[in-house]
Design a protein around this motif. Structure first.
Motif, mmCIF file in Angstrom:
data_model
loop_
_atom_site.group_PDB
_atom_site.id
_atom_site.type_symbol
_atom_site.label_atom_id
_atom_site.label_comp_id
_atom_site.label_asym_id
_atom_site.label_seq_id
_atom_site.Cartn_x
_atom_site.Cartn_y
_atom_site.Cartn_z
ATOM 1 N N SER A 1 44.739 7.485 22.646
ATOM 2 C CA SER A 1 44.557 8.612 21.953
ATOM 3 C C SER A 1 43.936 9.824 22.760
ATOM 4 O O SER A 1 43.984 11.077 22.263
ATOM 5 N N ASP A 2 44.048 9.746 24.169
ATOM 6 C CA ASP A 2 43.783 10.721 24.924
ATOM 7 C C ASP A 2 44.760 11.286 26.098
ATOM 8 O O ASP A 2 44.466 11.753 26.988
ATOM 9 N N LEU A 3 45.689 10.386 25.741
ATOM 10 C CA LEU A 3 46.838 10.936 26.848
ATOM 11 C C LEU A 3 47.444 12.305 26.375
ATOM 12 O O LEU A 3 47.307 12.881 25.350
ATOM 13 N N ASP A 4 48.071 12.752 27.600
ATOM 14 C CA ASP A 4 48.772 14.191 27.508
ATOM 15 C C ASP A 4 50.229 14.058 27.662
ATOM 16 O O ASP A 4 50.664 13.024 27.925
ATOM 17 N N ASP A 5 50.759 15.180 27.580
ATOM 18 C CA ASP A 5 52.362 15.257 27.585
ATOM 19 C C ASP A 5 52.633 14.850 28.789
ATOM 20 O O ASP A 5 54.112 14.809 28.870
ATOM 21 N N ALA A 6 51.909 14.886 29.910
ATOM 22 C CA ALA A 6 52.427 14.606 31.208
ATOM 23 C C ALA A 6 52.447 13.244 31.414
ATOM 24 O O ALA A 6 53.557 12.581 31.870
ATOM 25 N N THR A 7 51.600 12.216 30.853
ATOM 26 C CA THR A 7 51.549 10.906 31.086
ATOM 27 C C THR A 7 52.266 10.077 30.053
ATOM 28 O O THR A 7 52.902 8.866 30.331
ATOM 29 N N VAL A 8 52.544 10.322 28.944
ATOM 30 C CA VAL A 8 52.976 9.631 27.878
ATOM 31 C C VAL A 8 54.490 9.556 28.142
ATOM 32 O O VAL A 8 55.054 8.298 27.915
ATOM 33 N N PRO A 9 55.337 10.105 28.408
ATOM 34 C CA PRO A 9 56.774 9.897 28.931
ATOM 35 C C PRO A 9 56.882 8.739 29.825
ATOM 36 O O PRO A 9 57.397 7.768 29.560
ATOM 37 N N GLN A 10 55.894 8.776 30.804
ATOM 38 C CA GLN A 10 55.981 7.711 31.957
ATOM 39 C C GLN A 10 55.569 6.316 31.132
ATOM 40 O O GLN A 10 56.092 5.318 31.534
ATOM 41 N N LEU A 11 54.613 6.508 30.362
ATOM 42 C CA LEU A 11 53.727 5.405 29.861
ATOM 43 C C LEU A 11 54.851 4.827 28.808
ATOM 44 O O LEU A 11 54.827 3.355 28.820
ATOM 45 N N VAL A 12 55.497 5.641 28.015
ATOM 46 C CA VAL A 12 56.495 4.937 27.314
ATOM 47 C C VAL A 12 57.550 4.026 27.614
ATOM 48 O O VAL A 12 57.916 2.866 27.284
ATOM 49 N N THR A 13 58.094 4.584 28.880
ATOM 50 C CA THR A 13 59.334 4.205 29.417
ATOM 51 C C THR A 13 58.698 2.332 29.880
ATOM 52 O O THR A 13 59.474 1.517 29.655
ATOM 53 N N VAL A 14 57.496 2.457 30.398
ATOM 54 C CA VAL A 14 57.121 1.416 31.128
ATOM 55 C C VAL A 14 56.387 0.165 30.049
ATOM 56 O O VAL A 14 56.812 -0.820 30.025
ATOM 57 N N LEU A 15 55.588 1.010 29.106
ATOM 58 C CA LEU A 15 54.734 0.241 28.176
ATOM 59 C C LEU A 15 55.441 -0.511 27.186
ATOM 60 O O LEU A 15 55.196 -1.411 26.294
ATOM 61 N N PHE A 16 56.343 0.391 26.319
ATOM 62 C CA PHE A 16 56.873 0.031 25.158
ATOM 63 C C PHE A 16 57.654 -1.260 25.034
ATOM 64 O O PHE A 16 57.628 -2.021 23.965
ATOM 65 N N PRO A 17 58.378 -1.724 26.158
ATOM 66 C CA PRO A 17 59.123 -3.121 26.243
ATOM 67 C C PRO A 17 57.966 -4.070 26.038
ATOM 68 O O PRO A 17 58.174 -5.125 25.169
ATOM 69 N N CYS A 18 57.141 -3.922 26.856
ATOM 70 C CA CYS A 18 55.713 -4.942 26.748
ATOM 71 C C CYS A 18 55.196 -5.221 25.302
ATOM 72 O O CYS A 18 55.016 -6.060 24.659
ATOM 73 N N LEU A 19 54.927 -3.870 24.656
ATOM 74 C CA LEU A 19 54.357 -3.998 23.558
ATOM 75 C C LEU A 19 55.471 -4.594 22.450
ATOM 76 O O LEU A 19 54.876 -5.203 21.571
ATOM 77 N N HIS A 20 56.496 -4.328 22.400
ATOM 78 C CA HIS A 20 57.553 -4.819 21.827
ATOM 79 C C HIS A 20 57.604 -6.455 21.742
ATOM 80 O O HIS A 20 57.622 -7.154 20.722
ATOM 81 N N GLU A 21 57.525 -6.821 22.843
ATOM 82 C CA GLU A 21 57.364 -8.264 23.117
ATOM 83 C C GLU A 21 56.230 -8.960 22.532
ATOM 84 O O GLU A 21 56.414 -9.947 21.604
ATOM 85 N N ILE A 22 55.065 -8.372 22.296
ATOM 86 C CA ILE A 22 53.779 -8.668 21.673
ATOM 87 C C ILE A 22 54.084 -8.732 20.228
ATOM 88 O O ILE A 22 53.884 -9.817 19.314
ATOM 89 N N VAL A 23 54.612 -7.692 19.824
ATOM 90 C CA VAL A 23 54.672 -7.499 18.346
ATOM 91 C C VAL A 23 55.803 -8.339 17.749
ATOM 92 O O VAL A 23 55.619 -8.676 16.608
#
Length: 873
Positions: free
Chosen positions: A13-35
């Motif tokens: 909830s405290d991320l900024d526009d510089a961090t989110v693009p990097q985080l989405v690329t790495v994190l979303f596959p892992c989150l999808h695996e959990i869901v």
């Protein structure tokens, strides 16, 4: 795993526009695996993973305006696997008493909602795929909601609305999110067609969600405040969200939406009748929900003659039958019947209206549940203004006695409702007001005194007292009752609690407006000097504002006679001028001077010979106050004074121009240059029929002088279009709005053309694409001017006489402007028909100097030239 997800959830909830693009690329596959692995990860962890997805999508949506291509590309690359997972989660029926499952679905729906709001073009193709599973969740959740929340036979977990991490988890929160999703779909013109084939079923199920829950019924039965707050849509609830959806359906789907709501309500009412016949204990809930649904869109239904009539008959038939049921057994149904009859009174027969009016009067004086009294008050507020006098008068004294009792028991939340009912009763029973004034006024004044610091309650009370004042035979007893109370307050302001002096001044202003001269003189004898003193000494801005308005009312009511009432006319005039001088002092904060324009307008209207002696000093003070003003409305009110001075200088407007040329203005060559620069900037922001008439006609007078000084002044012209793309704050700082510069005479003609366009837009149907202004084709200026002066040429877009008459009527409607309470009756300018005036002026002006008019037209926009061309045809 749980700790990591919780940590990521908090950080996301405290991320900024510089961090989110990097985080989405790495994190979303892992989150999808959990869901996507329910056999490995429990629902709590899957919901937490989805909440992180939601936070990231929300932030990407927030920055999509600035980084549109980057964010769209990123979302598009991750969308497909998530859409597949969302549909898999939503397609299964909703289980009972499983808040973890509800939480998972709720997070899915929140993600979809963000995608629709910020990336609708990307999700448009997938929406048809999503809607099937979503519909399964929506429909199956209704049974769970009814059993858990409406009937209360299963646990809805509303007491555990938030989990240990603060995330929402209750059933009602889940249902509200579904409504939010539907609102987003329906509110999007490109996506709404997805639900058009299922519109009637959507409304049918939505009405069932509007049923009163067991918890609400229990709470509202003992707490009127909660019930009133829900009625005013001030609560976060399923009922409020569902009502908003119905409103949006009508706005987006038009006639089809209206038909769907009426038919669904008919079906639900018929079903409730069957339940009633089967001796169901909760038959009334669906009936109440159907009425609530119809009432939530009552304005739209009443605009549609066919549907309005149909609903009127439906409600009439239903309430006639249900009024026979027990008021103590079904208090909420009674409350809804009362308010529904009030809202749909225009399509309900006189007989039923009169019966319910009598029933409402009886209800507020009887020992009935509080919700019934609330509904009765709502009905009275709407039925009394149009009620037959013969129906009301036999009950009027008893009605006021009952309302007095309710007023003494009212809480802060219910007070407005009771006061609104009291106001309707005073207005409806005005012929008996002389008899009821002693009954009503004391309790109303006590209410005012108890809530003088509450602007909403004070406003309601003063409206009631004003209605009493305006009733035959009431003003003198009312003044005699109020003056002994407020006189000592304004005469000893330093001894009063906060708010009481300002409130008392407001009360005095109400008494003075449009009062007979003897009443004004009586109030003057007790309060005038005190109001002058407050205006000169007070540092409280509310007191200053109200004292300024009060003095304006004194001048408007007393006129020339006010100077003689104090014994020394010169001293009284000096006091009035001293107040003007203080209010125009540049060092005084703008808020304290807010109503100085209204005050000075009354001085120059009613004491013109006295004010004429000070015209140079007044102009200089007005300029200094304008230059220091921080509130645009204050500058506009001061410009109105300059405009009125133009009128007062007729037929020698040149003298007014010469006067301002000789008045200095800091930062400008002279006051005329400064005033005209500000005036031309502000003219489009000036509000109120009277104000627009005064300023627009004054501009025409200035233009007609053809004074050589006009041609020397260049002012702000048209806004230059900025580069394409969204203007961010940083862009606005680096590249603020840019404007063309144009000679003052051209700008004045452009403003007169804008006035014509504005009047045209106020005519019913005036904003149609084929309206009179729009039909004229855009041609080059030279051809337009030749056309204007050709004889016998009648374009297809000419302004017909009947159309101009409609323009005049549209513009001259009473706009309820506050200043009109002072100025309308006193100032002949208000009688001007602005559209006819502009037409007459432009015809004569164009004929007086063809070459000049040709030059003035050159820099006008096509719309402005077309407006002038149409009326000169």
């Amino acid at each position: 795993m749980a700790g990591a997800l919780k940590c990521l959830s908090l950080l996301s909830s405290d991320l900024d526009d510089a961090t989110v693009p990097q985080l989405v690329t790495v994190l979303f596959p892992c989150l999808h695996e959990i869901v996507s692995s329910p056999q490995i990860y429990d629902k709590y962890l899957r919901a937490k993973a989805l909440s992180i997805v939601y936070s990231c999508i929300s932030l990407l949506g927030a920055v999509s305006g600035v980084f549109k291509s980057q964010t769209s590309g990123m979302v598009k690359s991750i969308l497909n696997p998530w859409i597949n997972e969302f549909t898999a989660i939503l397609k299964e029926p909703v289980p009972s008493e499983d808040p973890d499952d509800w939480s998972v679905r709720m997070e899915v729906i929140k993600c979809l909602n963000q995608l629709i709001q910020n990336f609708s073009s990307l999700i448009q193709g997938d929406l048809t795929v999503i809607m099937g599973p979503f519909w399964q969740t929506f429909v199956s959740s209704l049974g769970v909601y009814v059993r858990s929340s409406v009937e209360g036979v299963e646990d809805s977990y509303e007491e555990q609305r938030y989990d240990s991490d603060g995330a929402e988890m209750g059933l009602e929160s889940f249902v509200i999110q579904m409504f939010e999703f539907l609102l987003a779909v329906v509110g999007n013109s490109k996506l709404v067609k997805v639900i058009m084939n299922h519109l009637k079923e959507l409304v049918y199920y939505s009405i069932a969600f509007l049923q009163m829950t067991e918890q609400q019924a229990h709470t509202w039965a003992v707490n009127a405040n909660e019930f009133v707050a829900n009625e005013d849509d001030l609560t976060y609830s399923c009922r409020v969200s569902g009502a908003l959806l119905l409103e949006e359906l009508v706005s987006s789907c038009g006639e089809e939406g209206i038909i769907a709501i009426v038919e669904a309500a008919e079906r639900r009412i018929a079903e409730s009748q069957q339940e009633k016949g089967a001796d169901s204990a909760v038959w009334w809930r669906m009936r109440e929900a159907a009425l609530f649904a119809l009432s939530s869109v009552s304005e739209h239904l009443l605009e549609d003659e066919v549907s309005g009539g149909k609903v009127g008959k439906l409600i009439e038939q239903m309430v006639t039958e249900d009024i026979k049921t027990g008021v103590h057994e079904y208090p909420f149904l009674y409350a809804r019947m009362f308010s529904s009859v009030g809202k749909f009174s225009s399509v309900i027969s006189h007989e039923v209206r009169d019966n319910f009016l009598y029933a409402a009067i009886k209800a507020i004086s009887s020992d009935v549940p509080v919700p019934v009294k609330v509904g009765a008050c709502q009905a009275l507020s709407q039925l009394l203004p149009d009620a037959n006098e013969g129906t009301i008068m036999p009950h009027i004294v008893g009605l006021f006695s009952s309302l007095r009792g309710l007023l003494s028991q009212a809480s802060d939340e219910t007070l407005h409702m009771v006061l609104e009912t009291m106001h309707a009763a005073v207005t409806a029973g005005c012929k008996a007001s002389a008899a009821i004034e002693p009954i009503v006024s004391p309790v109303i004044l006590n209410t005012w005194a108890s809530h003088v610091s509450d602007p909403f309650v004070s406003s309601d009370v003063i409206e009631i007292l004003e209605a009493i004042k305006n009733a035959p035979g009431c003003i003198h007893p009312l003044v005699s009752r109020i003056l002994p109370f407020v006189g000592p307050i304004v005469n000893k302001p330093q001894e009063q609690p906060d708010g009481l002096v300002a409130g008392s001044l407001d009360l005095l202003t109400m008494l003075l407006k449009n009062a007979p001269i003897d009443v004004v003189k009586t109030i003057h004898g007790i309060c005038f000097n005190a109001v002058i003193h407050i205006s000169l000494k007070s540092e409280d801005h509310a007191e200053l504002q109200n004292a300024t308005e009060c003095l304006a009312a004194f001048v408007a009511g007393g006129r020339q006679e006010i100077l003689a009432w104090g014994g020394d006319s010169g001293s009284t005039m000096q006091c009035l001028l001293d107040v003007a001088s203080r209010l125009l002092d540049p060092s005084l904060e703008s808020s304290g001077s807010f109503f100085v324009g209204t005050y000075i307008l009354q001085l120059i209207l009613h004491l013109p010979s006295q004010m004429a002696q000070h015209i140079w000093d007044l102009a200089a003070a007005l300029v200094r106050r304008m230059q220091s003003a921080q509130i645009s409305e204050l500058r506009s009110s001061l410009l109105l004074i300059f405009a009125r001075l133009v009128h007062m200088s007729l037929p020698n407007v040149d003298q007014f121009i010469n006067l301002l040329i000789n008045v200095p203005a800091e930062g400008s060559e002279n006051a005329f240059v400064y005033v005209m620069s500000e005036w031309t900037k502000q003219q489009g922001e000036i509000q109120g029929s009277y104000q627009i008439k005064v300023t627009t006609t004054a501009l025409a007078f200035l233009l007609s002088t053809k004074h050589p000084e006009l041609d020397k002044i260049n002012v702000q012209g048209h806004l230059i279009d900025s580069a394409s793309g969204i203007t961010t704050r940083s862009k606005a700082k680096l590249a603020p709005d840019r404007w063309t510069v144009m000679p003052l005479p051209k700008k004045i003609l452009a403003l007169l053309a804008d006035a014509l366009i504005e009047i045209q837009e106020q005519v019913p149907g005036g904003d149609n694409e084929d309206s009179d202004w729009e039909e004229i084709e855009a041609v080059d200026t030279e051809k337009e001017v030749d056309f204007l002066y050709s004889t016998g040429a009648m374009p297809s877009g000419r302004a017909r006489y009947d159309h101009l008459e409609a323009m005049a009527k549209a513009f001259d409607r009473d706009d309820g402007d506050e200043d009109n309470l002072f100025s309308v009756s006193a100032d002949p300018i208000n009688e001007i028909n602005l559209s006819n005036y502009l037409i007459d002026f432009l015809v004569k002006f164009s004929q007086s100097n063809r070459d000049l008019f040709h030059w003035l037209l050159q820099d006008l926009t096509h719309a402005q030239r077309n407006a002038i061309q149409a009326i000169l045809s």
